[in-house]
Write a protein that holds these residues in place. Structure first.
Motif, mmCIF file in Angstrom:
data_model
loop_
_atom_site.group_PDB
_atom_site.id
_atom_site.type_symbol
_atom_site.label_atom_id
_atom_site.label_comp_id
_atom_site.label_asym_id
_atom_site.label_seq_id
_atom_site.Cartn_x
_atom_site.Cartn_y
_atom_site.Cartn_z
ATOM 1 N N LYS A 215 0.873 -1.222 0.144
ATOM 2 C CA LYS A 215 -0.147 -0.094 0.169
ATOM 3 C C LYS A 215 0.794 1.271 -0.181
ATOM 4 N N THR A 216 0.134 2.536 0.033
ATOM 5 C CA THR A 216 0.750 3.593 -0.091
ATOM 6 C C THR A 216 0.585 4.146 1.452
ATOM 7 N N VAL A 503 -0.442 11.638 -4.474
ATOM 8 C CA VAL A 503 1.056 11.365 -5.177
ATOM 9 C C VAL A 503 1.880 12.480 -4.656
ATOM 10 N N SER A 504 3.308 12.000 -4.583
ATOM 11 C CA SER A 504 4.163 13.010 -4.253
ATOM 12 C C SER A 504 4.479 14.104 -5.566
ATOM 13 N N ALA A 505 4.072 13.771 -6.604
ATOM 14 C CA ALA A 505 4.382 15.030 -7.727
ATOM 15 C C ALA A 505 3.455 14.497 -8.843
ATOM 16 N N VAL A 506 3.146 15.400 -9.710
ATOM 17 C CA VAL A 506 2.651 15.361 -10.971
ATOM 18 C C VAL A 506 3.230 15.843 -12.229
ATOM 19 N N THR A 507 2.963 15.758 -13.254
ATOM 20 C CA THR A 507 3.764 16.338 -14.313
ATOM 21 C C THR A 507 3.193 17.854 -14.802
ATOM 22 N N GLY A 508 4.148 18.509 -15.051
ATOM 23 C CA GLY A 508 3.856 20.113 -15.214
ATOM 24 C C GLY A 508 3.228 20.121 -17.030
ATOM 25 N N ALA A 509 3.107 19.052 -17.369
ATOM 26 C CA ALA A 509 2.442 19.023 -18.828
ATOM 27 C C ALA A 509 1.145 19.238 -18.722
ATOM 28 N N CYS A 510 0.528 18.987 -17.766
ATOM 29 C CA CYS A 510 -0.968 19.249 -17.415
ATOM 30 C C CYS A 510 -1.270 19.403 -15.701
ATOM 31 N N LEU A 511 -0.936 20.577 -15.497
ATOM 32 C CA LEU A 511 -1.116 20.635 -13.824
ATOM 33 C C LEU A 511 -1.904 21.818 -13.315
ATOM 34 N N ARG A 585 18.990 15.381 -6.127
ATOM 35 C CA ARG A 585 19.387 14.737 -4.839
ATOM 36 C C ARG A 585 19.928 15.371 -3.560
ATOM 37 N N THR A 586 20.306 16.571 -3.890
ATOM 38 C CA THR A 586 20.959 17.304 -2.665
ATOM 39 C C THR A 586 19.660 17.675 -1.734
ATOM 40 N N ASN A 587 18.727 18.258 -2.334
ATOM 41 C CA ASN A 587 17.714 18.876 -1.661
ATOM 42 C C ASN A 587 16.449 17.879 -1.451
ATOM 43 N N TRP A 588 16.436 16.741 -1.921
ATOM 44 C CA TRP A 588 14.995 15.928 -1.903
ATOM 45 C C TRP A 588 15.740 14.409 -1.755
ATOM 46 N N GLY A 589 16.887 14.191 -1.261
ATOM 47 C CA GLY A 589 17.453 12.717 -1.303
ATOM 48 C C GLY A 589 16.513 11.890 -0.552
ATOM 49 N N HIS A 590 16.061 12.399 0.740
ATOM 50 C CA HIS A 590 14.955 11.494 1.459
ATOM 51 C C HIS A 590 13.819 11.305 0.859
ATOM 52 N N GLU A 591 13.327 12.096 0.240
ATOM 53 C CA GLU A 591 11.881 11.944 -0.470
ATOM 54 C C GLU A 591 12.082 11.061 -1.618
ATOM 55 N N ILE A 592 13.131 11.375 -2.495
ATOM 56 C CA ILE A 592 13.383 10.326 -3.562
ATOM 57 C C ILE A 592 13.609 8.877 -3.033
ATOM 58 N N ASP A 593 14.383 8.718 -2.128
ATOM 59 C CA ASP A 593 14.374 7.344 -1.522
ATOM 60 C C ASP A 593 13.343 6.667 -1.015
ATOM 61 N N HIS A 594 12.332 7.454 -0.358
ATOM 62 C CA HIS A 594 11.263 7.139 0.211
ATOM 63 C C HIS A 594 9.978 7.610 -0.137
ATOM 64 N N ASP A 595 9.433 7.376 -1.589
ATOM 65 C CA ASP A 595 8.174 7.839 -1.737
ATOM 66 C C ASP A 595 7.081 7.368 -1.018
ATOM 67 N N ASN A 599 5.316 2.077 -2.728
ATOM 68 C CA ASN A 599 5.954 1.219 -1.369
ATOM 69 C C ASN A 599 7.269 0.703 -1.616
ATOM 70 N N GLU A 600 7.917 0.775 -0.459
ATOM 71 C CA GLU A 600 9.544 0.367 -0.504
ATOM 72 C C GLU A 600 9.736 -1.305 -1.047
ATOM 73 N N ASN A 601 8.674 -1.890 -1.039
ATOM 74 C CA ASN A 601 8.852 -3.322 -1.571
ATOM 75 C C ASN A 601 8.763 -3.486 -2.912
ATOM 76 N N PHE A 602 8.618 -2.238 -3.888
ATOM 77 C CA PHE A 602 8.500 -2.333 -5.189
ATOM 78 C C PHE A 602 9.891 -1.880 -5.932
ATOM 79 N N SER A 603 10.038 -2.430 -6.796
ATOM 80 C CA SER A 603 10.932 -1.973 -7.801
ATOM 81 C C SER A 603 11.310 -0.468 -8.066
ATOM 82 N N THR A 604 12.291 -0.058 -8.382
ATOM 83 C CA THR A 604 12.496 1.223 -8.954
ATOM 84 C C THR A 604 12.953 1.221 -10.483
ATOM 85 N N ASP A 605 12.718 0.153 -11.011
ATOM 86 C CA ASP A 605 13.144 -0.015 -12.546
ATOM 87 C C ASP A 605 11.899 0.357 -13.092
ATOM 88 N N ILE A 606 11.894 1.420 -14.250
ATOM 89 C CA ILE A 606 10.718 1.836 -14.709
ATOM 90 C C ILE A 606 9.955 0.620 -15.579
#
Length: 623
Positions: A215-216, A503-511, A585-595, A599-606
């Motif tokens: 889950k989220t 979600v943590s973020a959405v694209t600026g293409a339609c925001l 990476r410098t400013n949002w490293g924790h958030e990037i590693d822990h969205d 879920n942290e049990n999911f792969s980060t491969d696209i």
């Protein structure tokens, strides 16, 4: 041919088919559902075998693990008593015995088991409960004088509880032996928690686990689509009692109703998700649950629970069965009256073919009544572009704003926002094309909620595959899109391609975002993120301010993705892109590693979105 048809049907057991099955005579319902689930599991053999391996390698305790857990428990500063409550009714003896046994095998010893027998006729129920209570003084039970169904029985079990926290469990399910330990660890990290919930999976009579739901973190938008808290759910007893326990009349969705009422009575910061499978939901052993036998009644109760939640929060919205997954839900929110003016900002550089298509969709194929379109011209050259500008400006809603200098997406949009008259801002790429006319109404209806920041849409490639379904941090490096290249019609992992979600973020293409919120966080970062990741950074700054970002699948548009930007593969662009990566990476490293929403049990491969991570990224608390 038959195998293919069965597979297609089985894959839709969690969709419209389930509603159809619910209308069949009772004698046909359960066998058909079991057959279809079995067919689905057969069709998904590779995934099931992969989960078998994953469970064996990463979710099976060794004796060394048990020793470390016991040592960790002994050193915990707080050892709260956890009351596990179970309403029991006509449970098969073997299943009830195994359920109780799973509690008695808990490595965390500070628990009590509170059982209410809802006037079962089977004599083995009372005999088994009497035997269990005699063997372990932590087990309490009561027999109700008459059958009152699951809400009344749950309240009876709750009346026996003396623990500070209450864990909800069904009468034939199982807890893994470290489940309550994980709850205690979470409470030691944050003693203010009121609600704790975990991941879950299903288990068959042979003990084989399957169909995990990873889950989220807290996600009110997804919760309004289905009961994502479910199992294992643990509540502070004082909170559960304060909201009135389980409401009769909500049978089959009583846990859902409790989750919503308790969530409304606390704060999001006091709700914790543990990304670990701490509950095994018993399936396919021949008995049908209340919710399976009375699907229509349960769905109706869920809709009423959601409506009551909206009333408590003074939010307007029509709660309906989800159009694709009718046993789940959709909230259709209203646009305020009068409708706020929306300023749609469209940066462009030539490509009049794309721009004409895009603006035609905004002006003529969008049913939202109050818009202005600000076209930001970044040094266009073609005569055809200026001819289009002249034509478009005949509509009083359209303005052309010139922008000169190197391409800087952030600066272009910030400049346009400063000139916008609307209280709502829409960032729109010039290669966006409208699909459903109500897309903007859907997005605005979410963006006007006080605690909502950015709202994103479901963007589709021209071949009807998904381009954007929200942004997952840490995937393929800094971030990438959920459900990338998935078929538009696919429901996705537990509905994540068709259910509205935080979600943590959405694209600026339609925001879409309120102008006040845009300005509050300083707009887009034009100094450090001229081209890439500016939308992600913007959304994370909104999130840091306490807003939630929302993705909705009910606003669908085509996206032809960055066709006017020009060549990216130059040394200058590669250098700039690396600087932007380093900044994120410098400013949002924790958030990037822990969205929080991946879920942290999911792969980060696209290519493996919502697939098992090997190994999991979560660090186990006893290691």
């Amino acid at each position: 041919m038959f195998d293919r048809i069965v597979t297609q049907l089985a894959q839709r057991v969690s969709g419209p088919l389930r509603a159809v099955v619910g209308k069949l005579p009772a004698g046909f319902r359960s066998p058909l559902m079991r057959f279809l689930r079995t067919a689905y599991r057969f069709s998904q053999g590779t995934s099931i075998k992969r989960y078998d391996r994953w469970v064996k390698d990463f979710d099976t305790l060794s004796q060394a693990d048990r020793d470390k857990i016991r040592a960790h428990i002994s050193g915990l500063e707080s050892k709260p008593l956890i009351s596990v409550i179970i309403p029991v009714y006509e449970t098969p003896e073997w299943a009830l015995r195994e359920a109780i046994g799973s509690i008695r095998r808990q490595l965390y010893p500070y628990w009590e088991l509170c059982i209410a027998d809802d006037a079962s006729a089977a004599p083995h129920i009372a005999d088994l409960l009497r035997e269990a209570a005699a063997e372990d003084p932590r087990i309490k039970w009561i027999r109700r004088p008459r059958n009152g169904h699951i809400s009344a029985a749950s309240n009876s079990a709750l009346s026996l509880a003396t623990g500070e926290f209450v864990a909800l469990m069904d009468h034939d399910d199982l807890l893994p032996e470290h489940a309550l330990y994980e709850i205690a660890v979470a409470l030691n990290k944050d003693p203010t928690l009121d609600i704790i919930y975990s991941d879950e999976d299903q288990i068959d009579r042979n003990g084989r686990r399957f169909f995990p739901y990873f889950k989220t973190d807290w996600n009110i938008d997804l919760l309004l689509g289905h009961n994502m808290i479910s199992h294992l759910g643990v509540y502070r007893r004082a909170l559960l009692e304060r909201v009135g326990g389980f409401r009769e009349g909500f049978e089959g969705s009583q846990d859902y109703d409790v989750a919503l009422r308790c969530a409304d009575a606390t704060a999001p910061g006091r709700i914790c998700h543990i990304p670990a499978v701490l509950y095994h939901w018993r399936r396919d052993f021949g008995e049908s649950s209340f919710s399976e036998e009375r699907q229509e009644q349960c769905s109706s109760a869920a809709l009423r629970a959601i409506s009551d939640h909206l009333d408590r929060r003074h939010e307007s919205g029509e709660v309906k069965p989800h159009p694709v997954l009718p046993h789940w839900s959709r909230v259709i929110r209203a646009v305020p009256r009068p409708a706020p003016l929306v300023s749609l900002i469209v940066p462009t550089r030539d490509r009049p073919d794309l721009l004409g298509m895009c603006v035609d969709g905004l002006l003529n194929r969008t049913d939202y009544p109050e818009i202005e379109v600000l076209i930001v011209d970044h040094e266009s050259k073609l005569p055809e572009t200026f001819e289009l500008f002249s034509k478009l400006q005949q509509d009083a809603r359209v303005s052309i704003i010139p922008y000169a200098g190197p391409f800087n997406y952030s600066a272009i949009n910030n400049m346009a926002v400063s000139k916008a008259e609307g209280s709502i801002i829409g960032l729109i790429n010039n290669d966006i094309d409208v699909i459903n006319p109500d897309w903007l109404s859907e997005m605005v209806s979410l963006s006007v909620l006080n605690d909502v920041g950015a709202v994103g849409a479901k963007l589709i490639y021209s071949d009807d595959r998904v381009q954007h379904a929200g942004i997952a941090l840490g995937v393929s490096g800094i971030a990438n899109h959920f459900n990338y290249a998935m078929r538009r019609s696919n429901t996705g992992y537990f509905g994540r391609n068709v259910l509205t979600s935080s979600v943590s973020a959405v694209t600026g293409a339609c925001l879409v975002v309120r102008k006040s919120a845009f300005e509050e966080v300083g707009g887009l970062n034009e100094t450090d993120l001229a081209v890439a990741f500016n939308d992600v950074d913007f959304c994370l700054r909104l999130k840091k301010r306490g807003y939630r970002n929302v993705w909705t699948p009910h606003a669908e548009l085509y996206h032809h993705e960055s066709t006017t930007r020009g060549a990216e593969h130059t040394p200058e662009n590669a250098e700039r892109f690396q600087r932007e990566i380093d900044y994120m990476r410098t400013n949002w490293g924790h958030e990037i590693d822990h969205d929080a929403f991946y879920n942290e049990n999911f792969s980060t491969d696209i290519s493996e979105c919502f697939q098992l991570a090997v190994p999991p990224r979560r660090k186990k608390p006893w290691l």
